[in-house]
Design a protein around this motif. Structure first.
Motif, mmCIF file in Angstrom:
data_model
loop_
_atom_site.group_PDB
_atom_site.id
_atom_site.type_symbol
_atom_site.label_atom_id
_atom_site.label_comp_id
_atom_site.label_asym_id
_atom_site.label_seq_id
_atom_site.Cartn_x
_atom_site.Cartn_y
_atom_site.Cartn_z
ATOM 1 N N PHE A 38 -1.320 -8.741 0.733
ATOM 2 C CA PHE A 38 -1.400 -7.215 0.109
ATOM 3 C C PHE A 38 -0.404 -6.556 0.276
ATOM 4 O O PHE A 38 -0.229 -5.487 -0.533
ATOM 5 C CB PHE A 38 -2.936 -6.508 0.706
ATOM 6 N N MET A 39 0.551 -6.715 1.051
ATOM 7 C CA MET A 39 1.633 -5.833 1.371
ATOM 8 C C MET A 39 3.048 -6.203 0.634
ATOM 9 O O MET A 39 4.070 -5.690 0.457
ATOM 10 C CB MET A 39 2.212 -5.616 2.785
ATOM 11 N N CYS A 40 2.605 -7.490 -0.141
ATOM 12 C CA CYS A 40 3.820 -8.215 -0.760
ATOM 13 C C CYS A 40 4.026 -7.762 -2.293
ATOM 14 O O CYS A 40 2.824 -7.965 -2.790
ATOM 15 C CB CYS A 40 3.886 -9.615 -0.559
ATOM 16 N N GLU A 180 -2.781 1.790 9.220
ATOM 17 C CA GLU A 180 -4.073 2.044 8.442
ATOM 18 C C GLU A 180 -3.790 1.349 6.935
ATOM 19 O O GLU A 180 -4.838 1.476 6.268
ATOM 20 C CB GLU A 180 -3.942 3.538 8.116
ATOM 21 N N GLN A 181 -2.664 0.675 6.893
ATOM 22 C CA GLN A 181 -2.532 -0.011 5.678
ATOM 23 C C GLN A 181 -3.332 -1.376 5.462
ATOM 24 O O GLN A 181 -3.529 -1.958 4.522
ATOM 25 C CB GLN A 181 -1.100 -0.682 5.688
ATOM 26 N N TYR A 182 -3.900 -1.782 6.624
ATOM 27 C CA TYR A 182 -4.691 -3.011 6.679
ATOM 28 C C TYR A 182 -6.051 -2.755 5.617
ATOM 29 O O TYR A 182 -6.588 -1.740 5.502
ATOM 30 C CB TYR A 182 -5.437 -2.986 7.961
ATOM 31 N N ILE A 212 7.704 -12.461 20.793
ATOM 32 C CA ILE A 212 6.663 -11.964 20.000
ATOM 33 C C ILE A 212 6.884 -10.557 19.950
ATOM 34 O O ILE A 212 6.917 -9.908 20.681
ATOM 35 C CB ILE A 212 5.332 -12.208 20.658
ATOM 36 N N PHE A 213 6.759 -10.284 18.386
ATOM 37 C CA PHE A 213 7.131 -8.766 18.071
ATOM 38 C C PHE A 213 6.398 -8.340 16.901
ATOM 39 O O PHE A 213 5.700 -9.162 16.011
ATOM 40 C CB PHE A 213 8.299 -8.688 17.972
ATOM 41 N N GLY A 214 6.254 -7.002 16.648
ATOM 42 C CA GLY A 214 5.748 -6.474 15.561
ATOM 43 C C GLY A 214 6.901 -5.844 14.703
ATOM 44 O O GLY A 214 7.742 -5.200 15.099
ATOM 45 N N GLN A 215 6.531 -5.536 13.527
ATOM 46 C CA GLN A 215 7.383 -4.754 12.653
ATOM 47 C C GLN A 215 6.625 -3.718 11.662
ATOM 48 O O GLN A 215 5.729 -4.314 10.850
ATOM 49 C CB GLN A 215 8.325 -5.651 11.927
ATOM 50 N N GLU A 216 7.131 -2.492 11.680
ATOM 51 C CA GLU A 216 6.340 -1.594 10.809
ATOM 52 C C GLU A 216 6.931 -1.866 9.497
ATOM 53 O O GLU A 216 8.079 -2.135 9.129
ATOM 54 C CB GLU A 216 6.988 -0.067 11.222
ATOM 55 N N LEU A 217 6.051 -1.640 8.312
ATOM 56 C CA LEU A 217 6.309 -1.871 7.099
ATOM 57 C C LEU A 217 7.403 -1.041 6.799
ATOM 58 O O LEU A 217 7.320 0.391 6.839
ATOM 59 C CB LEU A 217 5.242 -1.486 6.190
ATOM 60 N N HIS A 218 8.478 -1.207 5.908
ATOM 61 C CA HIS A 218 9.570 -0.289 5.352
ATOM 62 C C HIS A 218 9.212 -0.211 3.953
ATOM 63 O O HIS A 218 8.133 0.302 3.470
ATOM 64 C CB HIS A 218 10.737 -1.208 5.673
ATOM 65 N N CYS A 222 8.826 -1.661 -5.022
ATOM 66 C CA CYS A 222 7.823 -0.924 -5.397
ATOM 67 C C CYS A 222 6.418 -1.239 -5.197
ATOM 68 O O CYS A 222 5.734 -0.550 -5.936
ATOM 69 C CB CYS A 222 8.188 -0.565 -6.810
ATOM 70 N N GLY A 223 6.485 -2.041 -4.051
ATOM 71 C CA GLY A 223 4.782 -2.463 -3.659
ATOM 72 C C GLY A 223 4.139 -1.283 -3.031
ATOM 73 O O GLY A 223 2.970 -1.570 -3.285
ATOM 74 N N PHE A 224 4.657 -0.505 -2.792
ATOM 75 C CA PHE A 224 4.188 0.824 -2.035
ATOM 76 C C PHE A 224 4.722 1.803 -2.792
ATOM 77 O O PHE A 224 5.880 2.051 -3.070
ATOM 78 C CB PHE A 224 3.900 0.646 -0.735
ATOM 79 N N ASP A 225 3.942 2.953 -2.963
ATOM 80 C CA ASP A 225 4.843 4.404 -2.979
ATOM 81 C C ASP A 225 4.139 5.494 -2.018
ATOM 82 O O ASP A 225 4.430 6.570 -2.000
ATOM 83 C CB ASP A 225 4.236 4.832 -4.529
#
Length: 329
Positions: A38-40, A180-182, A212-218, A222-225
């Motif tokens: 969904f985020m790609c 909350e993007q889930y 093991i790590f997490g990464q916040e969406l950058h 233009c997948g997100f606005d």
């Protein structure tokens, strides 16, 4: 106001049209992928899909033969590299021709492969592997990727953990930090409990905790606005710093400015027709760079909302850009 003389002085100070020393090369063996995360932004791809030919791989390495220093060469791009049946052979070609290059892939591990395929990858020089995993049971994994391959992924994770003990390659796994993007299937308390259980399983399987790590969406093109507009102290480091030191090459050998240009809308040149030096001196690149400056034209969509990569190892170049911006304001 930007005058041509001011612009020329800036370019000269930054040695803008010479090929820089790269910190990494980001190539794309294929832009095919069976997932629909969904985020790609892959669903928005209009460029051709394909696999880099062995002939083009060798041509690319020939064009990069002048690079004698050590760096990572990424093999994923906007696709799943494990879809290449001959990926082990590709690693062998790279490491035999350029032993100073370390092959590196980001992968979902969501491809049916035998253990000997993975073993051949690491025997042939795959030095770094990052697993992207954004679900913690079959339901949540499918909600993100569109595929019910969670058990397959777990089997493959166990395989590569065992092989890491044998070959010593760098192994990391990236989990969620999407908040909350889930998709709606994720209830935060359920997600957190599943995540804890999954991490426990990884540790029991032999995964190092600090890997093991997490990464916040950058900014995914233009997948997100919905991203906030960051306060930019200087134009993008594609002019002066870390982004400039990353070379991006698509599966069909287009050279483009940034890994977030998922659709390669801003092609600077093609290695089938030009040397890297010709591409870096070319008008297409020059016109793109001007758009990064105030008053230089309409900024590309992929750059809006994207934060500026700060100086890092590029303090001198960063100061040059700051002075330039102060002079034109």
């Amino acid at each position: 106001m930007i005058t041509e003389s001011k612009l020329e002085n800036l370019y000269n100070e930054l040695s803008e049209f010479s090929v820089p020393k790269f910190c990494q090369i980001r190539t794309e063996m294929t832009n095919n992928c069976a997932y629909h995360c969904f985020m790609c932004p892959r669903s928005q791809l209009t460029r051709p899909k394909g696999i880099m030919s062995i002939e083009d791989l060798n041509l690319m390495l020939e064009r990069l033969d002048f690079i004698k220093y050590e760096l990572d060469i990424h093999l994923h791009g906007y696709g799943e590299a494990l879809l290449c049946n001959d990926l082990p052979e590709r690693c062998k070609i790279i490491t035999s021709r350029k032993p100073n290059f370390t092959p590196y892939i980001f992968t979902t591990l969501g491809v049916e492969r035998e253990e000997d395929y993975f073993e051949a990858l690491f025997k042939n020089g795959l030095g770094k592997l990052l697993i992207s995993c954004y679900g913690y049971d079959s339901e949540t994994y499918k909600a993100v990727t569109g595929r019910d391959t969670f058990e397959l992924v777990k089997r493959n994770i166990k395989t590569v953990i065992n092989l890491q003990k044998k070959f010593g390659f760098q192994l990391r796994i990236q989990l969620d930090d999407f908040k909350e993007q889930y998709p709606s299937v994720y209830k935060q308390n359920k997600l957190q409990n599943l995540k804890i259980e999954f991490i426990d399983w990884l540790l029991e399987s032999g995964m190092a905790k600090d890997r093991i790590f997490g990464q916040e969406l950058h900014n995914f093109g233009c997948g997100f606005d919905e991203f906030p507009v960051f306060d930019k102290t200087v134009p993008c480091s594609i002019l002066w710093g870390s982004r400039r030191s990353q070379l991006n090459i698509s599966w069909d050998l287009n050279v483009f400015p940034c890994s977030y240009d998922f659709n390669t809308e801003y092609i600077w040149g093609n290695l089938k027709k030009q040397s890297l030096e010709e591409i870096f001196k070319g008008e297409a690149r020059k016109n793109f760079l001007r758009k990064m400056l105030p008053g230089g034209g309409k900024m590309p969509l992929m750059c809006r909302g994207c934060y500026t990569c700060e100086a890092g190892h590029f303090e001198t170049e960063y100061e040059i850009m700051q002075k330039f911006i102060r002079r034109i304001k």
